[in-house]
Design an enzyme around this catalytic site. Structure first.
Site, PDB file in Angstrom:
ATOM      1  N   THR A  59       0.845  -1.192   0.000  1.00 27.35           N
ATOM      2  CA  THR A  59       0.000   0.000   0.000  1.00 27.35           C
ATOM      3  C   THR A  59       0.876   1.236   0.000  1.00 27.35           C
ATOM      4  O   THR A  59       1.814   1.326   0.790  1.00 27.35           O
ATOM      5  CB  THR A  59      -0.886  -0.025   1.271  1.00 27.35           C
ATOM      6  OG1 THR A  59      -1.834  -1.079   1.106  1.00 27.35           O
ATOM      7  CG2 THR A  59      -1.602   1.278   1.498  1.00 27.35           C
ATOM      8  N   GLN A 109      -4.627  -7.298  -5.678  1.00 30.73           N
ATOM      9  CA  GLN A 109      -4.997  -7.785  -4.340  1.00 30.73           C
ATOM     10  C   GLN A 109      -6.345  -7.200  -3.933  1.00 30.73           C
ATOM     11  O   GLN A 109      -6.489  -5.978  -3.778  1.00 30.73           O
ATOM     12  CB  GLN A 109      -3.934  -7.431  -3.301  1.00 30.73           C
ATOM     13  CG  GLN A 109      -4.200  -8.183  -1.990  1.00 30.73           C
ATOM     14  CD  GLN A 109      -3.244  -7.831  -0.865  1.00 30.73           C
ATOM     15  OE1 GLN A 109      -3.046  -6.664  -0.569  1.00 30.73           O
ATOM     16  NE2 GLN A 109      -2.661  -8.834  -0.229  1.00 30.73           N
ATOM     17  N   HIS A 117      -7.064 -11.042  -0.206  1.00 28.53           N
ATOM     18  CA  HIS A 117      -6.306 -10.664   0.997  1.00 28.53           C
ATOM     19  C   HIS A 117      -7.038 -11.179   2.239  1.00 28.53           C
ATOM     20  O   HIS A 117      -8.075 -10.644   2.623  1.00 28.53           O
ATOM     21  CB  HIS A 117      -6.224  -9.134   1.035  1.00 28.53           C
ATOM     22  CG  HIS A 117      -5.219  -8.584   2.002  1.00 28.53           C
ATOM     23  ND1 HIS A 117      -4.554  -9.359   2.925  1.00 28.53           N
ATOM     24  CD2 HIS A 117      -4.753  -7.323   2.185  1.00 28.53           C
ATOM     25  CE1 HIS A 117      -3.728  -8.593   3.631  1.00 28.53           C
ATOM     26  NE2 HIS A 117      -3.834  -7.349   3.195  1.00 28.53           N
ATOM     27  N   ASN A 122      -3.109 -10.249   7.716  1.00 23.34           N
ATOM     28  CA  ASN A 122      -2.778  -8.971   8.368  1.00 23.34           C
ATOM     29  C   ASN A 122      -3.928  -8.291   9.103  1.00 23.34           C
ATOM     30  O   ASN A 122      -3.992  -7.060   9.180  1.00 23.34           O
ATOM     31  CB  ASN A 122      -2.172  -7.995   7.345  1.00 23.34           C
ATOM     32  CG  ASN A 122      -0.867  -8.521   6.770  1.00 23.34           C
ATOM     33  OD1 ASN A 122      -0.325  -9.496   7.288  1.00 23.34           O
ATOM     34  ND2 ASN A 122      -0.366  -7.908   5.721  1.00 23.34           N
ATOM     35  N   ARG A 172      -3.915 -14.834   0.365  1.00 25.55           N
ATOM     36  CA  ARG A 172      -2.845 -14.481   1.317  1.00 25.55           C
ATOM     37  C   ARG A 172      -3.322 -14.670   2.761  1.00 25.55           C
ATOM     38  O   ARG A 172      -4.399 -14.201   3.122  1.00 25.55           O
ATOM     39  CB  ARG A 172      -2.420 -13.024   1.112  1.00 25.55           C
ATOM     40  CG  ARG A 172      -1.124 -12.716   1.853  1.00 25.55           C
ATOM     41  CD  ARG A 172      -0.570 -11.334   1.552  1.00 25.55           C
ATOM     42  NE  ARG A 172       0.871 -11.383   1.518  1.00 25.55           N
ATOM     43  CZ  ARG A 172       1.672 -10.402   1.924  1.00 25.55           C
ATOM     44  NH1 ARG A 172       1.173  -9.263   2.351  1.00 25.55           N
ATOM     45  NH2 ARG A 172       2.980 -10.523   1.882  1.00 25.55           N
ATOM     46  N   ASN A 180      -2.351  -5.387  13.369  1.00 21.47           N
ATOM     47  CA  ASN A 180      -3.743  -4.955  13.479  1.00 21.47           C
ATOM     48  C   ASN A 180      -4.473  -5.652  14.627  1.00 21.47           C
ATOM     49  O   ASN A 180      -5.663  -5.975  14.526  1.00 21.47           O
ATOM     50  CB  ASN A 180      -4.505  -5.133  12.157  1.00 21.47           C
ATOM     51  CG  ASN A 180      -4.136  -4.040  11.160  1.00 21.47           C
ATOM     52  OD1 ASN A 180      -3.886  -2.911  11.558  1.00 21.47           O
ATOM     53  ND2 ASN A 180      -4.102  -4.379   9.876  1.00 21.47           N
ATOM     54  N   GLY A 212       8.861  -7.304  -0.027  1.00 27.88           N
ATOM     55  CA  GLY A 212       8.099  -6.070   0.097  1.00 27.88           C
ATOM     56  C   GLY A 212       9.013  -4.864   0.071  1.00 27.88           C
ATOM     57  O   GLY A 212       9.216  -4.214  -0.957  1.00 27.88           O
ATOM     58  N   ARG A 213       9.610  -4.563   1.232  1.00 30.03           N
ATOM     59  CA  ARG A 213      10.402  -3.332   1.349  1.00 30.03           C
ATOM     60  C   ARG A 213      11.587  -3.304   0.396  1.00 30.03           C
ATOM     61  O   ARG A 213      11.972  -2.248  -0.091  1.00 30.03           O
ATOM     62  CB  ARG A 213      10.842  -3.161   2.800  1.00 30.03           C
ATOM     63  CG  ARG A 213       9.678  -2.799   3.699  1.00 30.03           C
ATOM     64  CD  ARG A 213       9.959  -3.072   5.149  1.00 30.03           C
ATOM     65  NE  ARG A 213      10.023  -4.504   5.424  1.00 30.03           N
ATOM     66  CZ  ARG A 213      10.176  -5.036   6.622  1.00 30.03           C
ATOM     67  NH1 ARG A 213      10.292  -4.241   7.663  1.00 30.03           N
ATOM     68  NH2 ARG A 213      10.202  -6.338   6.796  1.00 30.03           N
TER      69      ARG A 213
END
Ligand SMILES: Cc1cc2nc3c(=O)[nH]c(=O)nc-3n(C[C@H](O)[C@H](O)[C@H](O)COP(=O)(O)O)c2cc1C
Length: 397
Positions: free
Chosen positions: A37, A111, A192, A195, A244, A252, A339-340
């Site tokens: 995101t 997603q 999704h 998370n 996922r 969260n 990801g990062r």
């Protein structure tokens, strides 16, 4: 902006660059771009911005597969300010992105996301309450736009528990947006269910206190996910659909009393659909972030996912070149999502192949803003003075 460990110079990188078939697609290697995101959708319609998003995704088409940022399945679903949807006029914006990716030779899944309680009244139509399996307020903060038009973090609110009569509408939101994703030219979709967002809120016991057929035993808590899978598979066929999950994840404010039973059952049930893949957020991610050894519970969960899911497994979370290669070698996963590292290195596969230094990611530009920290991370080709690959067509100028 660089990092390279001495040990990474020693192991040959072989597995990451082996081709693999995922669903109906032949992928040239096993490096996936994880969903990220970035809160840069254009306002007020929450569509991807023509210039920035197209460039951002097109820059990253050396990934074997790009999984898009989480995208809202309805107007009720906004969890963060400036995130994109695909329930309405945004389809055309996404079409520009998929064209850009395809023109640059990439493959992209969308997603599909419903955030459930991870939202705020100010992000909902008419200031309504966010919805959830049960009226339990998450601890933590939502990212909203304040009166000055700036991003701001504020306390979550207590959500409204969904009525059982609303459940078919929820499933239809996924079916409709799955069709929109097809119209927008995506190559597949990822559901999704990780998370701490809505589907995960139904799955895990700390957020689901329902007593109807969507709460209680795991067969009931998995019901919404499986109904969504069935609806989406009908639109896309199973071999272009992924799911996922994030077993043992606490992001969260979520938790499960019996995670091995819960996620073992779900992985087992998902196997029956013969999906393109199951995408698991590494149960050992928290330990990796703290530079600690994963505990026995995380290690058991990693093995359990492999054992119970009889299909292609993508693992994401905390990987670098060496750990990714090692996991593939040990058979713990079939592909690795980054990801990062992808966020900060548009040419990550080339950097891995050459064992080149990596750009470090800048956290301050993760969410919101413009090109800075989005489309301006340098590639090796740029550093060599080569022109960037053409990825912008006339429509986006
Ligand atoms: C800025 C940012 C945005 C993210 N957005 C999403 C998202 O939209 N959907 C999702 O499933 N995960 C999201 N994640 C989680 C990543 O996909 C990934 O699981 C996580 O970053 C761990 O992998 P890494 O160590 O390779 O970065 C996000 C992570 C970051 C850092």
């Amino acid at each position: 902006m660089s990092e390279l460990t001495a040990s990474s110079r020693q192991t040959p990188v072989e597995r990451l660059f082996q081709p693999i078939k995922v669903g109906r697609y032949n992928l040239p290697h096993r490096i996936v771009m994880a969903p990220l995101t970035r809160s840069r959708a254009c306002q007020p319609v929450n569509a991807p911005t023509p210039l920035n998003s197209c460039r951002y995704y097109a820059q990253r088409t050396s990934a074997a597969l790009i999984i898009s940022e989480a995208t809202q399945v309805s107007i009720q679903v906004q969890g963060y300010t400036w995130t994109p949807g695909i329930y309405n006029r945004e389809v055309e914006g996404w079409r520009l992105v998929t064209d850009a990716v395809h023109m640059a030779g990439g493959l992209i899944f969308l997603q599909l996301c419903h955030v459930g309680r991870i939202s705020h009244s100010s992000l909902q139509p008419d200031g309504m309450l966010p919805v959830a399996p049960s009226a339990i307020k998450p601890s933590g903060e939502a990212f909203i736009e304040n009166d000055k038009g700036e991003g701001e973090w504020v306390s979550f609110v207590t959500p409204r528990a969904l009525q059982i009569e609303e459940m078919p509408y929820l499933v239809r939101q996924y079916a409709r947006t799955a069709k929109n994703a097809l119209a927008a030219g995506f190559d597949g979709v990822e559901i999704h269910a990780a998370n701490g967002y809505l589907l995960d809120q139904f799955i895990e016991s700390s957020t689901n206190r329902r007593t109807d057929r969507y709460g209680g035993p795991i067969e009931n808590r998995a019901r919404l996910l499986l109904e969504v899978v069935e609806a989406v598979v009908e639109v896309w066929q199973p071999d272009r659909v992924g799911v996922r999950l994030s077993p043992l994840g606490t992001y969260n404010d979520i938790n499960d009393d019996e995670p091995e039973t819960t996620f073992g059952t779900i992985a087992d049930k998902l196997s029956a659909y013969r999906l393109a893949y199951l995408h698991v957020v590494n149960p050992a991610l928290a330990a990796i972030e703290q530079r600690a050894e994963p505990d026995a519970r995380a290690l058991r969960m990693i093995d359990l996912m492999r054992e119970k899911y009889r299909g292609t497994l993508i693992m994401a979370g905390g990987f670098d070149l060496d750990t990714a290669e090692a996991w593939l070698r040990q058979g713990k996963a079939d592909l690795i999502a980054f990801g990062r590292r992808f966020l900060a290195n548009p040419d990550l596969p080339e950097r891995f192949r050459r064992r080149a230094p990596l750009n470090a990611d800048d956290r301050s530009t993760y969410y919101g803003g413009g090109a800075k920290g989005y489309t301006d991370y340098p590639t090796l080709a740029q550093e060599r003075g080569e022109e960037p690959k053409p990825c912008v067509d006339e429509r986006w100028r």
